[in-house]
Design a protein around this motif. Structure first.
Motif, PDB file in Angstrom:
ATOM      1  N   ASP A  28       5.597  18.649  31.670  1.00 31.66           N
ATOM      2  CA  ASP A  28       5.798  17.216  31.445  1.00 31.66           C
ATOM      3  C   ASP A  28       4.574  16.434  31.901  1.00 31.66           C
ATOM      4  O   ASP A  28       4.108  15.527  31.214  1.00 31.66           O
ATOM      5  CB  ASP A  28       7.021  16.701  32.215  1.00 31.66           C
ATOM      6  CG  ASP A  28       8.331  17.241  31.695  1.00 31.66           C
ATOM      7  OD1 ASP A  28       8.433  17.544  30.492  1.00 31.66           O
ATOM      8  OD2 ASP A  28       9.276  17.352  32.506  1.00 31.66           O
ATOM      9  N   GLY A  41       7.817   7.326  30.306  1.00 39.59           N
ATOM     10  CA  GLY A  41       8.828   7.801  29.360  1.00 39.59           C
ATOM     11  C   GLY A  41       9.385   9.158  29.741  1.00 39.59           C
ATOM     12  O   GLY A  41      10.599   9.386  29.669  1.00 39.59           O
ATOM     13  N   LYS A  42       8.513  10.084  30.156  1.00 38.72           N
ATOM     14  CA  LYS A  42       8.967  11.417  30.562  1.00 38.72           C
ATOM     15  C   LYS A  42       9.859  11.339  31.794  1.00 38.72           C
ATOM     16  O   LYS A  42      10.904  11.990  31.863  1.00 38.72           O
ATOM     17  CB  LYS A  42       7.774  12.336  30.867  1.00 38.72           C
ATOM     18  CG  LYS A  42       7.197  13.006  29.681  1.00 38.72           C
ATOM     19  CD  LYS A  42       8.174  14.019  29.149  1.00 38.72           C
ATOM     20  CE  LYS A  42       7.615  14.674  27.910  1.00 38.72           C
ATOM     21  NZ  LYS A  42       8.601  15.495  27.222  1.00 38.72           N
ATOM     22  N   GLN A  44      11.569   8.764  32.849  1.00 43.10           N
ATOM     23  CA  GLN A  44      12.803   8.091  32.479  1.00 43.10           C
ATOM     24  C   GLN A  44      13.733   9.039  31.713  1.00 43.10           C
ATOM     25  O   GLN A  44      14.933   9.101  31.983  1.00 43.10           O
ATOM     26  CB  GLN A  44      12.489   6.865  31.627  1.00 43.10           C
ATOM     27  CG  GLN A  44      13.706   6.023  31.328  1.00 43.10           C
ATOM     28  CD  GLN A  44      13.373   4.782  30.524  1.00 43.10           C
ATOM     29  OE1 GLN A  44      12.409   4.775  29.759  1.00 43.10           O
ATOM     30  NE2 GLN A  44      14.140   3.741  30.714  1.00 43.10           N
ATOM     31  N   GLU A  45      13.176   9.796  30.792  1.00 42.25           N
ATOM     32  CA  GLU A  45      13.958  10.746  30.003  1.00 42.25           C
ATOM     33  C   GLU A  45      14.619  11.791  30.897  1.00 42.25           C
ATOM     34  O   GLU A  45      15.797  12.108  30.733  1.00 42.25           O
ATOM     35  CB  GLU A  45      13.023  11.427  28.999  1.00 42.25           C
ATOM     36  CG  GLU A  45      13.643  12.510  28.158  1.00 42.25           C
ATOM     37  CD  GLU A  45      12.589  13.204  27.305  1.00 42.25           C
ATOM     38  OE1 GLU A  45      12.615  14.443  27.256  1.00 42.25           O
ATOM     39  OE2 GLU A  45      11.737  12.512  26.714  1.00 42.25           O
ATOM     40  N   ARG A  46      13.868  12.317  31.836  1.00 41.70           N
ATOM     41  CA  ARG A  46      14.385  13.391  32.692  1.00 41.70           C
ATOM     42  C   ARG A  46      15.318  12.895  33.793  1.00 41.70           C
ATOM     43  O   ARG A  46      16.272  13.566  34.136  1.00 41.70           O
ATOM     44  CB  ARG A  46      13.232  14.151  33.344  1.00 41.70           C
ATOM     45  CG  ARG A  46      12.316  14.827  32.383  1.00 41.70           C
ATOM     46  CD  ARG A  46      12.841  16.152  32.004  1.00 41.70           C
ATOM     47  NE  ARG A  46      11.826  16.854  31.222  1.00 41.70           N
ATOM     48  CZ  ARG A  46      12.059  17.965  30.605  1.00 41.70           C
ATOM     49  NH1 ARG A  46      13.231  18.520  30.660  1.00 41.70           N
ATOM     50  NH2 ARG A  46      11.107  18.537  29.909  1.00 41.70           N
ATOM     51  N   GLY A  48      16.678   9.513  34.136  1.00 41.11           N
ATOM     52  CA  GLY A  48      17.634   8.460  33.829  1.00 41.11           C
ATOM     53  C   GLY A  48      17.392   7.181  34.623  1.00 41.11           C
ATOM     54  O   GLY A  48      18.142   6.222  34.504  1.00 41.11           O
ATOM     55  N   ARG A  51      13.248   2.071  33.688  1.00 38.70           N
ATOM     56  CA  ARG A  51      11.813   2.025  33.411  1.00 38.70           C
ATOM     57  C   ARG A  51      11.061   1.144  34.416  1.00 38.70           C
ATOM     58  O   ARG A  51      10.021   1.525  34.930  1.00 38.70           O
ATOM     59  CB  ARG A  51      11.599   1.518  31.983  1.00 38.70           C
ATOM     60  CG  ARG A  51      10.178   1.457  31.563  1.00 38.70           C
ATOM     61  CD  ARG A  51      10.046   1.124  30.082  1.00 38.70           C
ATOM     62  NE  ARG A  51       8.800   1.648  29.594  1.00 38.70           N
ATOM     63  CZ  ARG A  51       8.579   2.890  29.206  1.00 38.70           C
ATOM     64  NH1 ARG A  51       9.540   3.762  29.229  1.00 38.70           N
ATOM     65  NH2 ARG A  51       7.384   3.277  28.809  1.00 38.70           N
TER      66      ARG A  51
END
Length: 65
Positions: A28, A41-42, A44-46, A48, A51
């Motif tokens: 990542d 983004g990474k 946040q994606e992983r 939760g 941002r």
């Protein structure tokens, strides 16, 4: 902060990022290296996490756009 400075700071913070967000992998980080937008983004994606909270933490660590 110029691109080279950001990359250097990013390398320094990689371990701290992995400690704070355990879901973040080395892959990542490699994908996001050099791009604050991709990094946020990474994470946040992983994780939760929100941002804004991620961006604020990164800025507090000296990693700004």
């Amino acid at each position: 902060m110029n691109s080279d400075q950001m990359k250097g700071k990013f390398k320094q913070l990689s371990g701290e990022i992995k400690r704070k967000w355990g879901q973040i992998t080395e892959d990542d980080l490699k994908q996001a290296q050099g791009s604050m937008e991709k990094l946020v983004g990474k994470i946040q994606e992983r994780s939760g996490d929100q941002r804004q909270a991620i961006e604020d933490w990164l800025r507090s660590q000296g990693l700004n756009e």
